[in-house]
Design an enzyme around this catalytic site. Structure first.
Site, PDB file in Angstrom:
ATOM      1  CG  HIS A   1      -6.282   0.975   1.656  1.00  0.00           C
ATOM      2  ND1 HIS A   1      -5.939  -0.125   0.904  1.00  0.00           N
ATOM      3  CD2 HIS A   1      -6.872   1.842   0.791  1.00  0.00           C
ATOM      4  CE1 HIS A   1      -6.287   0.072  -0.365  1.00  0.00           C
ATOM      5  NE2 HIS A   1      -6.867   1.260  -0.455  1.00  0.00           N
TER       6      HIS A   1
ATOM      7  CG  ASP B   1      -4.676  -3.085   1.879  1.00  0.00           C
ATOM      8  OD1 ASP B   1      -5.568  -2.791   2.698  1.00  0.00           O
ATOM      9  OD2 ASP B   1      -4.424  -2.413   0.866  1.00  0.00           O
TER      10      ASP B   1
ATOM     11  CD  GLN C   1      -5.399   6.489  -7.093  1.00  0.00           C
ATOM     12  OE1 GLN C   1      -5.058   6.848  -8.209  1.00  0.00           O
ATOM     13  NE2 GLN C   1      -4.712   5.612  -6.395  1.00  0.00           N
ATOM     14  N   GLY C   2     -10.228   4.388  -6.520  1.00  0.00           N
ATOM     15  CA  GLY C   2     -11.629   3.989  -6.496  1.00  0.00           C
ATOM     16  C   GLY C   2     -11.817   2.497  -6.725  1.00  0.00           C
ATOM     17  CG  ASP C   3     -10.575   0.420  -9.864  1.00  0.00           C
ATOM     18  OD1 ASP C   3     -11.809   0.397  -9.979  1.00  0.00           O
ATOM     19  OD2 ASP C   3      -9.820   0.816 -10.769  1.00  0.00           O
ATOM     20  CB  SER C   4      -8.907   0.622  -2.853  1.00  0.00           C
ATOM     21  OG  SER C   4      -7.622   1.139  -3.038  1.00  0.00           O
TER      22      SER C   4
END
Length: 271
Positions: A82, A127, A215-218
């Site tokens: 993603h 993913d 958020q931002g660690d994906s």
């Protein structure tokens, strides 16, 4: 309600990358080398975590679209599907490696050349993605991935430059945290049919929350020590209901399920 409507992927929205860059922590280093928070700092830790030491996780990579990743091979980064927009030639991504401080003059920066998103990815499960780099990063170690399920339990380490709290800004300095495995029945009760047991693995503190990726660690790795005491990757940061909420663990791509497909894809990228 669909997973996309209720649950958040843990990447920075592409349209917010510039804003996220502006919100990077710029505090000065303290006596122990930890940054002193500035007035805009939402907290001094990755949700429930602590700063990582320089060189502690040398395989960690920050990607310019607002995601994390790990060096799978010297010239290939493993991240989340993603985080990228399909497969093909792509020179728009910059990978930053070799540092915990994203503004360090010692940072290694390499552009992408190609991207391979997991075949069949449609926003649910599968993913994972690979990013081919313009040149190999030969002075840093890669992070091996598990090829079976023997390491898919226990306590895991997560790391990234993502928000330190739900809705917070991106970090300048790498953070780390420890999250315990959450078994399949428990995760199914938390997320119902949105959770895909064969393709995903859950981790977090169910009773109290407080420790999680955000958020931002994906795309960043979830990893642990193997039987020889070496780091091995078992998950890829994917999604969750908010960040560090009680009863809502983080959900990670189950790397053991896709190890063979990832290896095949990496070979294709090198052709």
């Amino acid at each position: 309600m669909t997973r996309h409507a209720k649950f958040l992927k843990r990447s920075v929205a592409l349209g917010a990358v510039a804003l996220a860059a502006l919100s990077l922590q710029t505090g000065t280093a303290g006596a122990a080398g930890e940054p002193t928070p500035s007035s805009s700092t939402p907290g001094t830790k990755v949700v429930g975590g602590v700063p990582a030491a320089q060189g502690e996780f040398p395989f960690m990579v920050r990607l310019s679209m607002g995601c994390g990743g790990a060096l799978y091979r010297p010239d290939i980064v493993l991240t989340a599907a993603h985080c990228v927009d399909g497969s093909g030639n792509n020179t728009s991504i910059t990978a930053t490696a070799g540092v915990v401080d994203l503004q360090s003059s010692s940072a290694i920066k390499v552009k992408s050349t190609k991207v391979l998103q997991a075949p069949g990815y449609n926003g649910s499960g599968k993913d994972w993605a690979l990013i081919k780099l313009a040149r190999p990063v030969t002075n840093l170690p890669t992070l091996p991935v598990t090829t079976d399920g023997r390491y898919d339990s226990g306590d895991f380490t997560v790391a990234g430059w993502g928000a330190t709290r739900e809705g917070g800004g991106q970090q300048r300095y790498l953070r780390k945290a420890t999250v315990p495995f959450v078994d399949t029945p428990t995760c199914q009760r938390a997320y119902g049919s949105a959770y895909i047991p064969g393709e995903e693995i859950c981790a977090g503190i169910m009773s109290t929350g407080g420790v999680d990726t955000c958020q931002g660690d994906s795309g960043g790795p979830m990893f642990r020590k193997d039987n020889n005491g070496a780091w091995i990757q078992v998950g890829i940061t994917s999604w969750g209901d908010g960040c560090a909420r009680p009863g809502k663990p983080g959900v990670y791509t189950r790397v053991s399920t896709f190890a063979k497909a990832i290896a095949t894809a990496a070979d294709q990228l090198r052709r």
